[in-house]
Scaffold this motif. Structure first.
Motif, PDB file in Angstrom:
ATOM      1  N   HIS A   1       6.929 -11.987  -6.711  1.00 26.96           N
ATOM      2  CA  HIS A   1       7.439 -10.540  -6.791  1.00 26.96           C
ATOM      3  C   HIS A   1       8.831 -10.748  -7.798  1.00 26.96           C
ATOM      4  O   HIS A   1       9.224  -9.870  -8.324  1.00 26.96           O
ATOM      5  CB  HIS A   1       7.643  -9.691  -5.525  1.00 26.96           C
TER       6      HIS A   1
ATOM      7  N   ASP B   1       3.159  -2.335  -2.161  1.00 30.26           N
ATOM      8  CA  ASP B   1       3.565  -3.573  -1.203  1.00 30.26           C
ATOM      9  C   ASP B   1       3.363  -3.527   0.247  1.00 30.26           C
ATOM     10  O   ASP B   1       3.531  -2.431   0.918  1.00 30.26           O
ATOM     11  CB  ASP B   1       4.881  -3.910  -1.767  1.00 30.26           C
TER      12      ASP B   1
ATOM     13  N   ASP C   1      10.526  -5.832   0.755  1.00 28.11           N
ATOM     14  CA  ASP C   1      11.381  -6.771  -0.235  1.00 28.11           C
ATOM     15  C   ASP C   1      12.861  -6.055  -0.271  1.00 28.11           C
ATOM     16  O   ASP C   1      13.402  -6.000  -1.250  1.00 28.11           O
ATOM     17  CB  ASP C   1      10.691  -6.570  -1.718  1.00 28.11           C
TER      18      ASP C   1
ATOM     19  N   HIS D   1      11.778 -13.349  -3.905  1.00 29.28           N
ATOM     20  CA  HIS D   1      10.658 -12.313  -3.604  1.00 29.28           C
ATOM     21  C   HIS D   1      10.973 -11.366  -2.687  1.00 29.28           C
ATOM     22  O   HIS D   1      10.137 -10.386  -2.621  1.00 29.28           O
ATOM     23  CB  HIS D   1       9.303 -13.081  -3.612  1.00 29.28           C
TER      24      HIS D   1
ATOM     25  N   ASP E   1       2.541  -5.400  -5.967  1.00 23.10           N
ATOM     26  CA  ASP E   1       2.116  -6.571  -5.113  1.00 23.10           C
ATOM     27  C   ASP E   1       0.670  -6.613  -4.264  1.00 23.10           C
ATOM     28  O   ASP E   1       0.517  -5.729  -3.587  1.00 23.10           O
ATOM     29  CB  ASP E   1       3.226  -6.794  -4.007  1.00 23.10           C
TER      30      ASP E   1
END
Ligand code: MN
Ligand code: MN
Length: 285
Positions: free
Chosen positions: A107, A130, A134, A146, A211
């Motif tokens: 990512h 996702d 993150d 990531h 993601d």
């Protein structure tokens, strides 16, 4: 660039094409299962196994103006240089009026792409699908990873310009940060949320990052950090369709990790996702 056959439906030549599909095979900061560097190649390879026509959208890749540029050649041992290489290439695409569609890679490759996008579109907003927030400030002492990539995106565009959906994993600090500073929609798929986001970003330049681990590991086991309790593939497709009509100036699909699965379930899902995103967002009949 290296070529190993192009994604199905790609034009033969880049001249005159609007969307630029390319691979960023970088996995230098992966913490759990490495191997997302093999993602773009595998997605391309299995794309031969799906049709160019989408029954759901009644559109065909043959009528979309896109070219598959192949994979960037990146120095694995040098994350700084690798990210610079991605940013430079994305810059060159924006300068030429093209829409980048990047295949990761882990990512972190989203960060240089968003940097280039923001330079071209200062009003940029980012939509992230996702399992993970993150949003760590740093990860094992490293600011760029990531696990921190969306925090760096917040540093770049501001939390009010980041929309996060599907999130079901992170530290308490990340969840608190998300609730306070970003447009934070954790948890299960919900169509109403998708329409809210579509309305909020309408008319603004949007970068979408998917993601693949937003999808449940039962359907997408081939990823670096699988997280149980996720969306179905159809929910992700419906989420993409809900955003039809927004102005997507760039997008990516990241974290497909072929060595993490036996077979090609996840790569095939990613290939279909590429098709549906191209057909949802690209201009054409
Ligand atoms: Mn992620
Ligand atoms: Mn994730």
């Amino acid at each position: 660039m290296t070529h190993a056959g192009r994604f199905i439906g790609s034009a033969e030549e880049p001249a005159g094409t609007a969307v630029a599909l390319f691979g960023a095979p970088f996995d230098g900061t992966t913490s759990f299962v490495p191997g997302t560097r093999f993602g773009p190649h595998r997605i391309r390879e299995v794309s031969d196994g799906i049709e160019t026509y989408s029954p759901r959208l009644d559109r065909d890749l043959e009528s979309i103006s896109f070219y598959d540029w192949g994979d960037l050649e990146l120095p694995y041992g040098n994350p700084v240089a690798a990210l610079e290489r991605i940013e430079d290439f994305a810059h060159s695409l924006f300068d030429a009026g093209r829409t980048p569609f990047m295949l990761g890679g882990e990512h972190l490759v989203t960060l240089p792409a968003v940097r280039a996008a923001r330079a071209a579109f200062p009003e940029l907003v980012v939509v992230q699908f996702d399992a993970h927030a993150d949003l760590r400030e740093d990860y094992m002492g490293e600011p760029d990873s990531h696990a921190t990539v969306m925090r760096r995106v917040v540093d770049l565009v501001g939390g009010d310009r980041l929309f996060q959906v599907g999130i079901r994993s992170g530290t308490r600090e990340e969840f608190q940060y998300g609730r306070r500073h970003t447009n934070f929609f954790p948890g299960a798929f919900d169509m109403a949320t998708m329409y809210r986001i579509a309305e909020a970003v309408a008319g603004r330049p949007v970068y979408i990052t998917v993601d693949i681990d937003v999808v449940d590991p039962a359907f997408a086991p081939g990823t670096g950090t699988p997280e149980a309790g996720g969306w179905t593939p159809n929910e992700l497709f419906e989420a993409i369709y809900a955003l039809a009509g927004i102005d997507v100036i760039g997008c990516d699909i990241v974290e497909v990790c072929p060595p993490a699965e036996h077979g090609v379930i996840t790569s095939l899902l990613a290939a279909k996702l590429v098709r549906e995103m191209l057909l949802t967002f690209a201009d054409g009949p």
